[in-house]
Every structure is written in structure tokens, then in C-alpha cells.
Design a protein around this motif. Structure first.
Motif, PDB file in Angstrom:
ATOM      1  N   GLY A 153      -5.083   3.254   7.170  1.00  0.00           N
ATOM      2  CA  GLY A 153      -4.084   3.346   6.116  1.00  0.00           C
ATOM      3  C   GLY A 153      -4.322   2.372   4.974  1.00  0.00           C
ATOM      4  N   ARG A 164      -2.917   8.852   3.615  1.00  0.00           N
ATOM      5  CA  ARG A 164      -2.726   7.416   3.798  1.00  0.00           C
ATOM      6  C   ARG A 164      -1.277   7.115   4.149  1.00  0.00           C
ATOM      7  NH1 ARG A 164      -3.995   3.075  -0.890  1.00  0.00           N
ATOM      8  NH2 ARG A 164      -6.157   3.385  -0.257  1.00  0.00           N
ATOM      9  N   THR A 165      -0.341   7.826   3.546  1.00  0.00           N
ATOM     10  CA  THR A 165       1.074   7.612   3.818  1.00  0.00           C
ATOM     11  C   THR A 165       1.397   7.836   5.289  1.00  0.00           C
ATOM     12  OG1 THR A 165       1.669   8.288   1.571  1.00  0.00           O
ATOM     13  CG2 THR A 165       3.413   8.347   3.225  1.00  0.00           C
ATOM     14  N   ASN A 184       1.117   4.118  -3.340  1.00  0.00           N
ATOM     15  CA  ASN A 184       0.200   5.119  -2.812  1.00  0.00           C
ATOM     16  C   ASN A 184       0.687   6.524  -3.137  1.00  0.00           C
ATOM     17  OD1 ASN A 184      -1.810   6.342  -0.971  1.00  0.00           O
ATOM     18  ND2 ASN A 184      -0.006   6.798   0.246  1.00  0.00           N
ATOM     19  N   LEU A 218       0.168   4.727   7.243  1.00  0.00           N
ATOM     20  CA  LEU A 218       0.971   3.540   6.943  1.00  0.00           C
ATOM     21  C   LEU A 218       2.378   3.664   7.515  1.00  0.00           C
ATOM     22  CD1 LEU A 218      -0.105   2.983   3.225  1.00  0.00           C
ATOM     23  CD2 LEU A 218      -0.780   1.612   5.207  1.00  0.00           C
ATOM     24  N   PHE A 219       2.963   4.842   7.370  1.00  0.00           N
ATOM     25  CA  PHE A 219       4.313   5.066   7.872  1.00  0.00           C
ATOM     26  C   PHE A 219       4.338   4.961   9.395  1.00  0.00           C
ATOM     27  CE2 PHE A 219       8.092   7.972   8.539  1.00  0.00           C
ATOM     28  CZ  PHE A 219       9.009   7.039   8.071  1.00  0.00           C
ATOM     29  N   ARG A 236       0.829  -1.208   0.000  1.00  0.00           N
ATOM     30  CA  ARG A 236       0.000   0.000   0.000  1.00  0.00           C
ATOM     31  C   ARG A 236       0.866   1.262   0.000  1.00  0.00           C
ATOM     32  NH1 ARG A 236      -3.990  -2.622  -1.141  1.00  0.00           N
ATOM     33  NH2 ARG A 236      -5.971  -2.689  -0.002  1.00  0.00           N
ATOM     34  N   LEU A 237       1.963   1.210   0.760  1.00  0.00           N
ATOM     35  CA  LEU A 237       2.819   2.396   0.874  1.00  0.00           C
ATOM     36  C   LEU A 237       3.532   2.697  -0.437  1.00  0.00           C
ATOM     37  CD1 LEU A 237       3.917   4.552   2.841  1.00  0.00           C
ATOM     38  CD2 LEU A 237       5.768   2.974   3.390  1.00  0.00           C
TER      39      LEU A 237
END
Length: 224
Positions: free
Chosen positions: A217, A181-182, A176, A185-186, A172-173
Motif C-alpha cells: 500500500g 492502493r486504497t 491517493n 491501506l484501508f 498515503r490514504l
């Protein structure tokens, strides 16, 4: 949330905080033009640094951190590693004796004494001698969530649950383009990386925060 880490008494937590803020700032400065977020991160880093310096030697938490650091440095000069290193070695012995299926959920504190090294027993006995009331010096956690998961869930559990989560997060990261969202996820990746040297997910609040960030995320759809 950021400022509370400074008062947690966790040196590794504070170190990861600054590292994560630095790389987050670097990422958004280099790849994404978000001036407000960039300034927010920069101000946060300076404020955290200032507060760290201001409160050093001003409270019991920081004093204890300094004492522990000096003590570990003195032991290191004598050829001894930090206690966490020996806890990891004990955890490897625990996991190696049931590598496939593990010992079961929440079993680590009960199984650890069977594989506890003499060095860890010695360190725990020092704490027992200074205690006001007698207690059994058990090791509750391995100070490495990944090792502890392996000990409790085995290789099978990691393959079924841990590895797919990592693959999904990184997939996903990498695919993306949504900055929101980043961030989520991060954040999860930072927590999982920190889990290599400590046990953040054993705290209910941290576990819930990790689950929420993972869900948001992964599921949040890009506007594109």
C-alpha cells in the motif's frame, strides 16, 4: 479468508468483519465507480450474513460464542464488565510501572502476574477448576495490541515506530487516487483498529499479512 473469520470463535473479529465490509462498500459506492468490486462486496456481505445465520447453533464454535455472550450479559446486569475490560486495566498497570522503555520484547506474559487484579485471578481459577490437567493460569496477552506494545516497548517504542507508521498510512490514504492502493491501506488501518480490542498481530499469519499490505500500500505507485 473472509469466511474463515466466522469459524474463529472471535465475536469481535466477526463484528469488525461486517463493519469493515460495510464501510468498504460504502466508500467504493460513493466515491469510486467500480461496478464489479461493488457487486463483489455486496454479495460477500449477504453470503457472510447467510452463513452466520445458517451455522448458528450448528457447531461448537457458535454454541460457545452464544454461551459466552449470554454469560457476559448476565454479569453485566449484575454490574460486572467483560473480562477483557479487567485485562485492559491490568495492562495499564503493567505499562504505568515502566512507561518510557517498557518491559522488553515478549515480556507481557511474565510480567502480568505481578499486576494481575483479583477479578482476573478469580476468573482464571474458574477455568483451572474445570481443566482436566493442572496448569498455571497465565495471561498471555492484554487483548489490546496497542496496550501490549506500550507495556513491552514503552512510550519511546510507540513514538519511534507506531506513530510514524500511522502518519504514513493516513498520509498515503488521503493523498491517493489509486483504488488498489486504497484497498491495501484501508486493510491495514482496519487491522490496527481491531488491535484496540484484540491481539491479531500476535498471530504470525496476521502479522505477515499486515506487513505485506503495509508495504504494498505504501510503496505502490499510482499510474497517474
Amino acid at each position: 479468508v473472509l469466511f474463515s473469520v466466522l469459524f474463529s470463535g472471535s465475536r469481535s473479529g466477526i463484528l469488525f468483519l461486517f463493519i469493515s465490509l460495510f464501510f468498504t462498500f460504502l466508500y467504493y459506492t460513493r466515491f469510486i465507480l467500480l461496478p464489479k468490486l461493488r457487486y463483489y462486496l455486496l454479495i460477500s456481505i449477504f453470503l457472510l450474513g447467510f452463513i452466520s445465520l445458517f451455522f448458528i447453533d450448528k457447531n461448537n464454535v457458535s454454541k460457545e460464542m452464544l454461551i459466552n455472550t449470554k454469560s457476559q450479559f448476565q454479569k453485566f446486569t449484575k454490574g460486572e464488565f467483560p473480562l477483557r475490560y479487567y485485562l485492559w486495566k491490568d495492562a495499564v498497570r503493567v505499562g504505568a510501572n515502566s512507561p518510557i522503555f517498557g518491559w522488553g520484547y515478549y515480556s507481557y506474559s511474565s510480567i502480568n502476574p505481578l499486576f494481575q487484579s483479583s477479578h482476573v485471578k478469580k476468573e482464571r481459577s474458574i477455568g483451572l477448576s474445570n481443566a482436566h490437567t493442572p496448569y498455571i493460569p497465565l495471561i498471555a496477552h492484554a487483548h489490546n495490541d496497542w496496550l501490549e506494545w506500550w507495556c513491552e516497548w514503552g512510550t519511546l517504542g510507540l513514538v519511534l515506530f507506531g506513530i510514524p507508521l500511522l502518519v504514513l498510512l493516513f498520509a498515503r490514504l488521503l493523498n491517493n487516487k489509486d483504488p488498489v492502493r486504497t484497498i491495501f491501506l484501508f486493510s491495514v488501518i482496519i487491522i490496527l483498529a481491531y488491535s484496540l480490542v484484540d491481539f491479531p498481530t500476535r498471530t504470525p499469519a496476521c502479522l505477515i499479512l499486515t506487513a505485506i499490505c503495509s508495504g504494498v500500500g505504501i510503496s505502490r505507485q499510482s499510474k497517474e
